[in-house]
Design a protein around this motif. Structure first.
Motif, PDB file in Angstrom:
ATOM      1  N   VAL A   1       0.882  -1.140   0.010  1.00  0.00           N
ATOM      2  CA  VAL A   1      -0.110  -0.098   0.051  1.00  0.00           C
ATOM      3  C   VAL A   1       1.027   1.158  -0.075  1.00  0.00           C
ATOM      4  N   GLU A  59       3.735  11.571  -1.040  1.00  0.00           N
ATOM      5  CA  GLU A  59       3.627  13.275  -0.805  1.00  0.00           C
ATOM      6  C   GLU A  59       4.817  13.964  -1.799  1.00  0.00           C
ATOM      7  N   SER A  83      -1.218  12.362  -1.768  1.00  0.00           N
ATOM      8  CA  SER A  83      -2.239  11.320  -2.311  1.00  0.00           C
ATOM      9  C   SER A  83      -2.890  10.467  -1.226  1.00  0.00           C
ATOM     10  N   PRO A 106      -3.831   6.618   0.132  1.00  0.00           N
ATOM     11  CA  PRO A 106      -3.088   5.357   0.041  1.00  0.00           C
ATOM     12  C   PRO A 106      -3.690   4.364  -0.838  1.00  0.00           C
ATOM     13  N   VAL A 151       5.107   3.682   2.658  1.00  0.00           N
ATOM     14  CA  VAL A 151       4.960   2.275   2.257  1.00  0.00           C
ATOM     15  C   VAL A 151       4.397   1.359   3.361  1.00  0.00           C
ATOM     16  N   SER A 152       3.346   0.508   3.044  1.00  0.00           N
ATOM     17  CA  SER A 152       3.237  -0.476   3.932  1.00  0.00           C
ATOM     18  C   SER A 152       2.864  -1.662   3.126  1.00  0.00           C
ATOM     19  N   PHE A 212      -4.795  -1.583   7.073  1.00  0.00           N
ATOM     20  CA  PHE A 212      -3.411  -1.428   6.604  1.00  0.00           C
ATOM     21  C   PHE A 212      -2.514  -1.554   7.453  1.00  0.00           C
ATOM     22  N   LYS A 264       2.976   2.046   8.379  1.00  0.00           N
ATOM     23  CA  LYS A 264       3.574   2.657   7.040  1.00  0.00           C
ATOM     24  C   LYS A 264       5.021   3.262   7.643  1.00  0.00           C
TER      25      LYS A 264
END
Ligand code: ADP
Ligand code: ZN
Ligand code: MG
Length: 493
Positions: free
Chosen positions: A20, A24, A173, A175, A215-216, A225, A228
């Motif tokens: 996921v 930025e 943005s 995720p 990122v995760s 989720f 991250k």
């Protein structure tokens, strides 16, 4: 001593997880002056020459918001299909760092100038996907610490404050991305749109486009989720991809090893192609955000917004769709021709003056771009204008030039900067469509080649190509091929 990190995950392990990603992006707006003072907003000046009491944060100096910066932020917001807020607020984001003389950044926090946007991307396999844009806010940039090239720089850091106070738009943005390719396409499409609109050069090498990746990973099918990690220092599109792929493999490796992911900021190191922990991530409350007392709320009247809406050019994605649907171009040609606004504008000129979008695309992407590439030239510096390339194509369509002649003439136009008719006139180049004249030359060709005439009449029709070749040789490629073939068939048949 730190524990030894678990190994990177194997492809098999990675396949069990879904990445996921949220980006930025910081974009430096191309205004003449800084966002809150009248210092030049330029790259490459001698250190600490573009500074004043405001951007140095001297006590008592007051910021004044740059209207052009707001207009660019509005245009960027519209390019990302965001809703613009009628009223937004600047806030102080407090932190201490040597390149931040004020001790705080002026940013926007809970009321950004725009939110709820989106960007469509197309993946390598042709699938389309919409990525949500959470928000766009304005802020001032910090200075730069430099180490290289100064006296005793192995012992000292130097601070250049020229960039302090340059206007930035930060674009956050949702995720929504699920692979490094999606992140790559999102940033590519955003860069193109912002360049088209003209709000920023988006030159990554100059730091005018900077990107952090969040990122995760989570097990496929999981709803929640994962934790991250934010990766910084992604100063090229290639690094963005590599860093995300590395980070996915690292996180899956940790999880598969029975470990947990800690929320942190990591720095990508392109030399090693890996990310390394930098600091644990600050929380918003660490910044002690509060409304900037020296600036009034930014109000965007409906009238102002409508003026900006009216000033917006067509966006690259919309243009590509029009080229495909209205002009009948292939997806590939539409893509190539919208790589820059200048190229798209050029192509539109060729279409206009030739009247044939497909031929216009072929000549622009083929012959013309071939010559420009060989010269290392951008379309802006083409010695052949769009109108003149279109004129050349129109001459073929009118039968005054053959395709072969036109291919001979274009490099001459490129060399001399002259229009096609000028070259045709001087060099006596013109398609011969006059059937009487072609007939006369065909009679000569037939008389000179009795053996081939016999072969043709004996049923070997492939000899026709030989006759056309002879005719073209005799006319220096000027005979209209359609007329010539017809006459030849009659005479031989
Ligand atoms: P923070 O409060 O840490 O700044 P935000 O919720 O504001 O986090 O999100 C910052 C960025 O991280 C956004 O681009 C968002 O899409 C992305 N993001 C949020 N949660 C995740 C997650 N679990 N995995 C990957 N990216 C995420
Ligand atoms: Zn200044
Ligand atoms: Mg946040």
């Amino acid at each position: 001593m730190a524990a030894v990190a678990p190994p990177l995950a194997t492809q098999e392990q990675i396949a069990k997880y879904e990445p996921v990603i949220g980006l930025e992006v910081h974009v430096q707006l191309g205004t003449n002056t800084k966002i809150f003072c009248s210092c030049p907003n330029e790259f490459g000046a001698a250190p600490n020459t573009n500074v004043c009491p405001v951007c140095l944060g001297l006590p008592g100096a007051l910021p004044v918001l740059n209207q052009q910066a707001v207009e660019y932020a509005l245009q960027a917001s519209l390019a990302l299909h965001c809703q613009v807020r009628p009223s937004s607020i600047f806030a102080r984001k407090n932190y201490f760092y040597p390149d931040l003389p004020k001790g705080y950044q002026i940013s926007q926090y809970d009321r950004p100038v725009a939110e709820h946007g989106w960007m469509d991307i197309v993946l390598g396999d042709g699938t389309k996907k919409r990525i949500g844009v959470t928000r766009l806010h304005m802020e001032d940039d910090a200075g730069k610490n430099t180490h290289d090239g100064y006296r005793d720089s192995d012992q000292y850091s130097y601070v250049d404050l020229n960039r302090t106070g340059s206007p930035l738009a930060e674009i956050v943005s949702e995720p929504d991305m699920r692979s490094s390719e999606e992140a790559f396409q999102y940033l590519t499409e955003m860069k193109l749109a912002l360049q088209f609109v003209g709000v920023s050069s988006c030159d990554m090498e100059k730091g005018h486009l900077r990107c952090d990746a969040n990122v995760s990973v989570r097990l496929r099918g999981a709803e929640k989720f994962g934790t991250k990690v934010e990766i910084k220092n992604l100063n090229s599109f290639r690094f963005l991809r590599q860093a995300i792929d590395y980070e996915i493999a690292r996180q899956v490796g940790v999880l598969e090893d029975g470990g947990t992911i800690h929320q942190e900021t990591r720095l990508y190191n392109p030399d090693l192609d890996e990310t390394a922990g930098m600091r644990s991530k600050e929380q918003a409350h660490d910044y002690r955000y509060f409304p900037e007392p020296d600036l009034v709320p930014l109000r965007i009247s409906d009238e102002w917004l409508q003026r900006v809406v009216a000033s917006m050019p067509e966006l690259p994605a919309d243009m590509r769709r029009r080229f495909i649907e209205v002009y009948g171009l292939s997806e590939y040609d539409a893509q190539v021709l919208t790589q820059t606004r200048a190229l798209a504008d050029y192509y539109e000129q060729v279409v206009q003056s030739s009247g044939d979008p497909k031929l216009a695309a072929n000549w622009t992407t083929g012959d013309l771009m071939g010559m420009l590439n060989a010269d290392g030239r951008q379309i802006e510096l083409s010695p052949v204008s769009g109108a003149r390339l279109g004129e050349l194509i129109a001459l073929i369509l009118k039968g005054e030039l053959t395709g072969k002649l036109a291919k001979e003439i274009l490099p001459k136009m490129y060399q001399s900067g002259e229009a096609a008719p000028v070259i045709m006139e001087r060099e006596g180049l013109k398609a011969i469509s006059d059937s009487g004249e072609i007939e006369r030359i065909i009679d000569e060709v037939i008389a000179a080649n009795p053996k081939q005439v016999e072969q043709y009449r004996g049923g070997k029709t492939s000899v026709m190509a030989f006759f056309i070749g002879q005719l073209m040789k005799a006319t220096r490629g000027q005979a209209n091929p359609a007329t010539a073939t017809e006459i030849l068939k009659n005479k031989l048949g």
